[in-house]
Design an enzyme around this catalytic site. Sequence first.
Site, PDB file in Angstrom:
ATOM      1  N   HIS A 107      -5.690  -7.295  13.399  1.00 51.58           N
ATOM      2  CA  HIS A 107      -4.450  -6.522  13.301  1.00 51.58           C
ATOM      3  C   HIS A 107      -3.982  -6.160  14.704  1.00 51.58           C
ATOM      4  O   HIS A 107      -4.773  -5.704  15.527  1.00 51.58           O
ATOM      5  CB  HIS A 107      -4.701  -5.259  12.466  1.00 51.58           C
ATOM      6  CG  HIS A 107      -3.446  -4.531  12.095  1.00 51.58           C
ATOM      7  ND1 HIS A 107      -2.319  -5.166  11.634  1.00 51.58           N
ATOM      8  CD2 HIS A 107      -3.142  -3.204  12.107  1.00 51.58           C
ATOM      9  CE1 HIS A 107      -1.372  -4.274  11.378  1.00 51.58           C
ATOM     10  NE2 HIS A 107      -1.846  -3.080  11.672  1.00 51.58           N
ATOM     11  N   ASP A 118      12.195  22.820  -2.295  1.00 49.15           N
ATOM     12  CA  ASP A 118      12.927  22.064  -3.326  1.00 49.15           C
ATOM     13  C   ASP A 118      14.426  21.972  -3.085  1.00 49.15           C
ATOM     14  O   ASP A 118      15.137  21.358  -3.872  1.00 49.15           O
ATOM     15  CB  ASP A 118      12.731  22.733  -4.700  1.00 49.15           C
ATOM     16  CG  ASP A 118      11.311  23.158  -4.913  1.00 49.15           C
ATOM     17  OD1 ASP A 118      10.429  22.289  -4.838  1.00 49.15           O
ATOM     18  OD2 ASP A 118      11.061  24.373  -5.107  1.00 49.15           O
ATOM     19  N   LYS A 157       0.844  -1.196   0.000  1.00 49.63           N
ATOM     20  CA  LYS A 157       0.000   0.000   0.000  1.00 49.63           C
ATOM     21  C   LYS A 157       0.880   1.247   0.000  1.00 49.63           C
ATOM     22  O   LYS A 157       2.088   1.151   0.232  1.00 49.63           O
ATOM     23  CB  LYS A 157      -0.953  -0.015   1.195  1.00 49.63           C
ATOM     24  CG  LYS A 157      -0.268  -0.154   2.538  1.00 49.63           C
ATOM     25  CD  LYS A 157      -1.287  -0.372   3.634  1.00 49.63           C
ATOM     26  CE  LYS A 157      -0.603  -0.535   4.964  1.00 49.63           C
ATOM     27  NZ  LYS A 157      -1.393  -0.130   6.086  1.00 49.63           N
ATOM     28  N   ARG A 203     -10.026  -0.100  15.121  1.00 48.96           N
ATOM     29  CA  ARG A 203      -9.947   0.607  13.842  1.00 48.96           C
ATOM     30  C   ARG A 203     -11.020   0.072  12.904  1.00 48.96           C
ATOM     31  O   ARG A 203     -11.898   0.807  12.498  1.00 48.96           O
ATOM     32  CB  ARG A 203      -8.541   0.437  13.262  1.00 48.96           C
ATOM     33  CG  ARG A 203      -8.250   1.274  12.052  1.00 48.96           C
ATOM     34  CD  ARG A 203      -6.784   1.330  11.687  1.00 48.96           C
ATOM     35  NE  ARG A 203      -6.293   0.081  11.093  1.00 48.96           N
ATOM     36  CZ  ARG A 203      -5.064  -0.063  10.590  1.00 48.96           C
ATOM     37  NH1 ARG A 203      -4.206   0.952  10.615  1.00 48.96           N
ATOM     38  NH2 ARG A 203      -4.673  -1.212  10.059  1.00 48.96           N
ATOM     39  N   ARG A 261       1.350 -11.053   7.501  1.00 52.65           N
ATOM     40  CA  ARG A 261       1.233  -9.863   6.636  1.00 52.65           C
ATOM     41  C   ARG A 261       2.365  -8.911   6.986  1.00 52.65           C
ATOM     42  O   ARG A 261       2.301  -8.225   8.003  1.00 52.65           O
ATOM     43  CB  ARG A 261      -0.098  -9.150   6.879  1.00 52.65           C
ATOM     44  CG  ARG A 261      -1.347  -9.960   6.641  1.00 52.65           C
ATOM     45  CD  ARG A 261      -2.583  -9.077   6.781  1.00 52.65           C
ATOM     46  NE  ARG A 261      -2.567  -8.281   8.002  1.00 52.65           N
ATOM     47  CZ  ARG A 261      -3.084  -8.664   9.165  1.00 52.65           C
ATOM     48  NH1 ARG A 261      -3.664  -9.846   9.282  1.00 52.65           N
ATOM     49  NH2 ARG A 261      -3.021  -7.880  10.202  1.00 52.65           N
ATOM     50  N   CYS A 274      13.960  24.010   2.456  1.00 49.69           N
ATOM     51  CA  CYS A 274      12.995  24.680   1.567  1.00 49.69           C
ATOM     52  C   CYS A 274      12.148  23.620   0.856  1.00 49.69           C
ATOM     53  O   CYS A 274      12.360  22.421   1.026  1.00 49.69           O
ATOM     54  CB  CYS A 274      13.709  25.504   0.505  1.00 49.69           C
ATOM     55  SG  CYS A 274      15.032  26.541   1.110  1.00 49.69           S
ATOM     56  N   TYR A 304      15.361  30.592   4.490  1.00 52.28           N
ATOM     57  CA  TYR A 304      14.127  31.266   4.943  1.00 52.28           C
ATOM     58  C   TYR A 304      14.135  31.427   6.460  1.00 52.28           C
ATOM     59  O   TYR A 304      14.463  30.481   7.185  1.00 52.28           O
ATOM     60  CB  TYR A 304      12.900  30.414   4.598  1.00 52.28           C
ATOM     61  CG  TYR A 304      12.522  30.416   3.145  1.00 52.28           C
ATOM     62  CD1 TYR A 304      12.171  31.591   2.488  1.00 52.28           C
ATOM     63  CD2 TYR A 304      12.467  29.218   2.436  1.00 52.28           C
ATOM     64  CE1 TYR A 304      11.797  31.571   1.150  1.00 52.28           C
ATOM     65  CE2 TYR A 304      12.086  29.189   1.100  1.00 52.28           C
ATOM     66  CZ  TYR A 304      11.753  30.374   0.468  1.00 52.28           C
ATOM     67  OH  TYR A 304      11.380  30.350  -0.844  1.00 52.28           O
TER      68      TYR A 304
HETATM   69  C1  LIG Z   1      -3.788  -4.549   8.359  1.00 46.44           C
HETATM   70  C2  LIG Z   1      -2.309  -4.477   8.222  1.00 46.44           C
HETATM   71  N1  LIG Z   1      -1.600  -5.602   8.209  1.00 46.44           N
HETATM   72  C3  LIG Z   1      -0.256  -5.604   8.101  1.00 46.44           C
HETATM   73  C4  LIG Z   1       0.449  -4.429   8.020  1.00 46.44           C
HETATM   74  C5  LIG Z   1       1.953  -4.461   7.943  1.00 46.44           C
HETATM   75  O1  LIG Z   1       2.521  -3.890   9.077  1.00 46.44           O
HETATM   76  P1  LIG Z   1       4.102  -3.745   9.206  1.00 46.44           P
HETATM   77  O2  LIG Z   1       4.495  -2.757   8.153  1.00 46.44           O
HETATM   78  O3  LIG Z   1       4.321  -3.211  10.576  1.00 46.44           O
HETATM   79  O4  LIG Z   1       4.670  -5.069   8.971  1.00 46.44           O
HETATM   80  C6  LIG Z   1      -0.253  -3.227   8.036  1.00 46.44           C
HETATM   81  C7  LIG Z   1       0.492  -1.969   7.961  1.00 46.44           C
HETATM   82  O5  LIG Z   1       0.112  -0.919   8.334  1.00 46.44           O
HETATM   83  C8  LIG Z   1      -1.665  -3.251   8.148  1.00 46.44           C
HETATM   84  O6  LIG Z   1      -2.378  -2.125   8.178  1.00 46.44           O
END
Ligand SMILES: Cc1ncc(COP(=O)(O)O)c(C=O)c1O
Length: 401
Positions: free
Chosen positions: A160, A309, A36, A130, A216, A307, A260
């Site tokens: 999670h 850039d 993601k 969440r 994951r 800045c 700046y």
């Molecule tokens: C639902 C879910 N699973 C797994 C992950 C992976 O987490 P990590 O990057 O800490 O391994 C994320 C990351 O935000 C997540 O939102």
Amino acid sequence: MYRGTFAVVDLDAIRENVAAIRARLAPTTRVLVTVKANGYGHGAVEVARAAVQGGASYLAVASVEEGIALREAGIQTPVLVLGASTYESAMAAAKFQLDVTLTEDCLDWPDVPLSPPIKGHLKIDTGMTRLGVRTNEECVRLAQWILARSDVECQGAFTHLACADAETLHHAEQQIRRFQEMLGILSNVGLHPKLVHAANSAAALRRLDWQFDMVRIGISAYGYAPSDAFVPSVSLKPALNLYSFVTRVHTIQTGESVGYGATFTAPRVTKVATVPVGYADGYPRRLSNQSFVWVKGQRVPVIGNVCMDQLMIDVTDVDEVSTGDCVTLYGHRAPSDWTRQNLSHYGIGTDEALEWLRTTFRESAREEPVLSLDELANRLGTISYELMCALSPRVPRIYVK
Ligand SMILES: Cc1ncc(COP(=O)(O)O)c(C=O)c1O
């Protein structure tokens, strides 16, 4: 590349990180890599391919749009969309064969079957607060809804963990206990998800007994530890490196200021180099007067406000710094022959130049990085994740594999 600011993404590192984590797990456990937010800033499509080469057999994204981008790039691996699903997003997901996250909101979907049908993963909120079903009743209702719908296949059930990267695993243990209770409830109502999953990077690195059917992982695939509360059980190789070339070197007198807001005043005669990278590239402004970069084998401070850039660095103590010298913002030390002049010699944007950058990078990548994202993140009171994701689309990525 004309501007001279670029990132090098080490896809070999990603492949090896995934393979190292894969190797610790049971042979039947699947590895999902989260790509993601444009693959945590690295480039979703390229990371996805490297992750699959390393042994990942699932990918995850935050939105259907991110999933469609993977499909349009020809990636066939199963993809789970982690965000909440509406009926409309599920219709789009089904079209592109993306798995969706099923929560209690799905109970409001219209009673019109999705065509094609969808694969879903039932999300259980065990303490992250969440997304997902939280009470036993909600869990039963969602399970019965899934069982009643011919267009929804229960591909998985997951939760999670909020604190798997903390010093003590007390909170995570509670979440896993609750998860197991909820899995029992699903089984009692006759729902048997194919893939049960809970572990993020931290849990996958620390608790093999929490691997279920799939882990994951995100941050560890990109080569960083989730936190400094524990030492990862495998050695991880950071994949992201940011470089730029000095555009100007100028000497100022004691008392003159830089940038700046004139937040830096020279305490001595100071040699200042300008570097064409700024907060619009993902180098945070809050690092103004707070961080270091690496140039010509030396660590030197960022002076004045960063800045949009450009930023300025103090190179008074670096011999023979000149326009075109390479600056490492983070990652592995830039190879000594990386200068703007040498790049121009190969021809900016040419295959020859890219090959030269890749070959020379590989040599530097044998050493430890000189500036880690963890160091910058600590200075900012944030985490490496945020800095990776901040790397702007305008920074060209050079992929090494
Ligand atoms: C639902 C879910 N699973 C797994 C992950 C992976 O987490 P990590 O990057 O800490 O391994 C994320 C990351 O935000 C997540 O939102």
